[in-house]
Design a protein around this motif. Structure first.
Motif, short mmCIF file in Angstrom:
data_model
loop_
_atom_site.label_atom_id
_atom_site.label_comp_id
_atom_site.label_asym_id
_atom_site.label_seq_id
_atom_site.Cartn_x
_atom_site.Cartn_y
_atom_site.Cartn_z
N ALA A 90 42.17 37.73 48.73
CA ALA A 90 42.65 38.85 47.91
C ALA A 90 43.16 38.34 46.56
O ALA A 90 42.91 38.95 45.50
N ASP A 91 43.88 37.20 46.59
CA ASP A 91 44.37 36.62 45.33
C ASP A 91 43.21 36.20 44.43
O ASP A 91 43.25 36.41 43.20
N ALA A 92 42.18 35.62 45.03
CA ALA A 92 41.03 35.19 44.24
C ALA A 92 40.33 36.39 43.60
O ALA A 92 39.90 36.33 42.44
N THR A 93 40.24 37.48 44.35
CA THR A 93 39.61 38.69 43.81
C THR A 93 40.41 39.23 42.64
O THR A 93 39.84 39.62 41.60
N ARG A 94 41.74 39.22 42.78
CA ARG A 94 42.59 39.70 41.69
C ARG A 94 42.44 38.83 40.45
O ARG A 94 42.38 39.31 39.32
N ARG A 95 42.37 37.50 40.66
CA ARG A 95 42.21 36.60 39.53
C ARG A 95 40.88 36.82 38.82
O ARG A 95 40.80 36.79 37.58
N LYS A 96 39.83 37.05 39.60
CA LYS A 96 38.52 37.31 39.00
C LYS A 96 38.56 38.56 38.13
O LYS A 96 37.99 38.60 37.04
N LYS A 97 39.24 39.59 38.63
CA LYS A 97 39.35 40.82 37.85
C LYS A 97 40.11 40.58 36.55
O LYS A 97 39.73 41.09 35.49
N ILE A 98 41.18 39.78 36.63
CA ILE A 98 41.97 39.48 35.43
C ILE A 98 41.14 38.69 34.44
O ILE A 98 41.10 38.99 33.24
#
Length: 241
Positions: A90-98
């Motif tokens: 989930a953290d990796a997905t959020r970072r990708k979005k950012i």
């Protein structure tokens, strides 16, 4: 008791209050209130809890779920690792979005910068072309005083804006010619000044045979061309510095 069942089943699954709250799309405080008997889940949330804990709804609500023993067997460790991996994903997905959002913003800024530079270049190019195509006129100012002749030449556009000027040093020594940027004002000034010292002032004007941006000049910074006849004559007065 429902509050104890929720707490015990959560621990059995290896969930923290934060993890359970995230899976149910609620805040941690809500889970804490359920487990402390301060509030109860609604019917929809009870079904989701039973499904998540993998127990019948009746067992969750009316049964008695024993508190799990405090030992870390392989299944508990595996569950914790699973939860940790889910959190990392989930953290990796959020970072990708950012990163994606920042990349879009950076691209937009680059495009705007290039667009601004292009507009500036085009405007500068157009201004240079306007200057290159501007029709200029040469005005020769001649002062006759005490049997001596002093000449000053000005190159200006049709509106009178001075582009180049230069001539005999006598003008700079006796008049403030450098403060004028309009040839008509300069001529008026020199006419008034020389009318006080008994001299004669002559003005002649002709169209320059070159464009200002491409002109070649002599040592004084003024290009000399053929002039028309005298267009103004006055008698002049004392020196003005």
């Amino acid at each position: 008791m429902l509050s104890e069942n929720i707490k015990n089943l959560r621990k059995a699954k290896g969930y923290s209050q934060e993890v359970l709250a995230e899976r149910l799309n609620v805040v941690r405080q809500t889970v804490s209130k359920w487990e402390n008997g301060l509030s109860v889940p609604d019917a929809k949330m009870l079904n989701r809890l039973a499904e998540l804990f993998e127990v019948p709804l009746d067992t969750l609500v009316n049964g008695t779920v024993e508190e799990p023993e405090e030992k870390e067997d392989e299944s508990a460790v595996a569950m914790q690792l699973k939860v940790l991996n889910e959190q990392l994903a989930a953290d990796a997905t959020r970072r990708k979005k950012i990163y994606r959002s920042l990349s879009v913003v950076a691209i937009i800024l680059i495009v705007l910068g290039l667009l601004g530079s292009s507009i500036f270049f085009i405007n500068s190019f157009n201004k240079e072309n306007e200057d290159a195509n501007e029709v200029l006129y040469t005005t020769r100012i001649t002062v006759e005083l005490n049997d001596k002749m002093y000449t000053y030449e000005v190159v200006a556009n049709k509106q009178g804006t001075i582009k180049e000027a230069g001539g005999n040093a006598w003008f700079a020594e006796n008049y403030r010619v450098e403060k004028y940027d309009n040839v008509y004002d300069l001529c008026k000034y020199l006419s008034q000044c020389t009318s006080e010292i008994g001299g004669h002032c002559y003005f002649s004007r002709s169209e320059a045979s070159y464009h200002y941006a491409n002109s070649s000049t002599n040592g004084s910074g003024v290009s000399h061309h053929s002039e028309s006849g005298v267009s103004h004559h006055s008698e002049s007065g004392n020196h003005h510095n």
